[in-house]
Each structure stands twice: as structure tokens, then as C-alpha cells.
Design a protein around this motif. Structure first.
Motif, PDB file in Angstrom:
ATOM      1  N   ALA A   1       2.406   1.611  -3.697  1.00 13.60           N
ATOM      2  CA  ALA A   1       1.400   2.082  -4.445  1.00 13.60           C
ATOM      3  C   ALA A   1       1.240   3.487  -4.331  1.00 13.60           C
ATOM      4  CB  ALA A   1       0.087   1.270  -4.115  1.00 13.60           C
ATOM      5  N   SER A   2       1.395   3.911  -2.915  1.00 12.32           N
ATOM      6  CA  SER A   2       0.806   5.395  -2.602  1.00 12.32           C
ATOM      7  C   SER A   2       1.907   6.318  -3.444  1.00 12.32           C
ATOM      8  CB  SER A   2       0.477   5.527  -1.284  1.00 12.32           C
ATOM      9  OG  SER A   2       0.400   6.988  -1.123  1.00 12.32           O
ATOM     10  N   GLN A   3       3.206   5.674  -3.188  1.00 10.09           N
ATOM     11  CA  GLN A   3       4.436   6.645  -3.931  1.00 10.09           C
ATOM     12  C   GLN A   3       4.525   6.574  -5.129  1.00 10.09           C
ATOM     13  OE1 GLN A   3       7.277   4.299  -1.705  1.00 10.09           O
ATOM     14  NE2 GLN A   3       7.343   5.673   0.065  1.00 10.09           N
ATOM     15  N   ARG A   4       3.878   5.547  -5.962  1.00  4.11           N
ATOM     16  CA  ARG A   4       3.916   5.264  -7.360  1.00  4.11           C
ATOM     17  C   ARG A   4       2.698   5.848  -7.964  1.00  4.11           C
ATOM     18  NH1 ARG A   4       8.616   4.548  -5.806  1.00  4.11           N
ATOM     19  NH2 ARG A   4       9.810   2.757  -6.227  1.00  4.11           N
ATOM     20  N   ARG A   5       1.650   6.428  -7.068  1.00  7.14           N
ATOM     21  CA  ARG A   5       0.416   6.698  -7.498  1.00  7.14           C
ATOM     22  C   ARG A   5      -0.324   5.769  -8.531  1.00  7.14           C
ATOM     23  NH1 ARG A   5       2.965  12.342  -8.078  1.00  7.14           N
ATOM     24  NH2 ARG A   5       1.977  13.306  -6.310  1.00  7.14           N
ATOM     25  N   ARG A   6      -0.068   4.293  -7.820  1.00  5.35           N
ATOM     26  CA  ARG A   6      -0.753   3.373  -8.458  1.00  5.35           C
ATOM     27  C   ARG A   6      -1.504   2.609  -7.501  1.00  5.35           C
ATOM     28  NH1 ARG A   6       0.001   2.629 -14.183  1.00  5.35           N
ATOM     29  NH2 ARG A   6       2.137   3.398 -14.849  1.00  5.35           N
ATOM     30  N   SER A   7      -2.459   1.781  -7.927  1.00  5.97           N
ATOM     31  CA  SER A   7      -3.182   0.995  -6.952  1.00  5.97           C
ATOM     32  C   SER A   7      -2.348  -0.341  -6.378  1.00  5.97           C
ATOM     33  CB  SER A   7      -4.444   0.366  -7.716  1.00  5.97           C
ATOM     34  OG  SER A   7      -3.985  -0.551  -8.585  1.00  5.97           O
TER      35      SER A   7
ATOM     36  N   TRP B   1      -2.152  -3.143  -9.063  1.00 10.01           N
ATOM     37  CA  TRP B   1      -1.328  -2.812 -10.008  1.00 10.01           C
ATOM     38  C   TRP B   1       0.034  -3.113  -9.286  1.00 10.01           C
ATOM     39  CZ3 TRP B   1       3.295  -0.494 -11.399  1.00 10.01           C
ATOM     40  CH2 TRP B   1       3.563  -0.522 -12.776  1.00 10.01           C
TER      41      TRP B   1
ATOM     42  N   GLN C   1       0.921  -1.322  -0.013  1.00 12.44           N
ATOM     43  CA  GLN C   1       0.004   0.087  -0.082  1.00 12.44           C
ATOM     44  C   GLN C   1       0.576   1.362   0.057  1.00 12.44           C
ATOM     45  OE1 GLN C   1      -2.206  -1.118   3.326  1.00 12.44           O
ATOM     46  NE2 GLN C   1      -3.997  -1.526   2.102  1.00 12.44           N
ATOM     47  N   GLN C   2       2.066   1.227   0.753  1.00 12.03           N
ATOM     48  CA  GLN C   2       2.769   2.395   0.894  1.00 12.03           C
ATOM     49  C   GLN C   2       3.549   2.634  -0.440  1.00 12.03           C
ATOM     50  OE1 GLN C   2       5.673   2.227   3.863  1.00 12.03           O
ATOM     51  NE2 GLN C   2       6.640   4.046   3.485  1.00 12.03           N
TER      52      GLN C   2
END
Length: 90
Positions: free
Chosen positions: A19-25, A28, A16-17
Motif C-alpha cells: 500500500a505504501s509503495q502504491r500510495r494507496r491505503s 484499497w 501495508q508495505q
């Protein structure tokens, strides 16, 4: 095809962290990780099978290159004096 994975809370948090950093779900990120792993392992298996086939061919025919012959050829790559593939011999 829907598939569920059980992952521990620590890994879930890390996904989750990231994904947030990469602006992805998170979906994904996990899908990308699985795809990369499968591709890497398939390539590794292909390499292994090719090596086993080469070993079998060598045992059957005895034809080979020496390490020095292979190094000389490879070291010529990208030079003005690039060598042709050497012929295998007994």
C-alpha cells in the motif's frame, strides 16, 4: 457493509508495505485483491459451466468439430483467408 478479516501479522505487513509503495491505503489494496479474485473465480465457474453444457449437448446430439477442423479455423483468424465458423457434424 462492514466486514472484518483476521490476517496474520506477516500478511498484514506485506499489505501495508505494498500500500505504501502504491500510495494507496491497505483497505484499497485488500478490496482490489478480493474483487480481482472474485471476478477470476466467477469467470472460471462460467467457463466450467459452459464446458459442462457443451459436453451434455455433445452427448445428446453427437454433433461436433474435430480438433483439426477447429485448428484450421482458428489458424485462419487474422489472415487474408479468414475462414467462416465450420458447421458441426455427426
Amino acid at each position: 457493509m462492514a466486514t472484518s478479516l483476521k490476517i496474520d501479522d506477516g500478511l498484514k505487513s506485506r499489505v501495508q508495505q505494498l500500500a505504501s509503495q502504491r500510495r494507496r491505503s491497505p483497505h484499497w489494496i485488500m478490496l482490489e485483491a478480493i474483487q480481482q479474485y472474485v471476478e477470476r473465480e466467477e469467470a472460471r465457474e462460467d467457463f466450467k459451466q459452459e464446458a459442462l453444457a457443451s459436453w451434455a449437448a455433445y452427448r445428446e446430439t453427437g454433433r461436433h468439430l474435430t480438433g483439426a477442423e477447429a485448428r484450421t479455423w482458428l489458424n485462419s483468424w487474422g489472415t487474408e483467408d479468414e475462414k467462416a465458423v465450420p458447421e458441426c457434424h455427426d
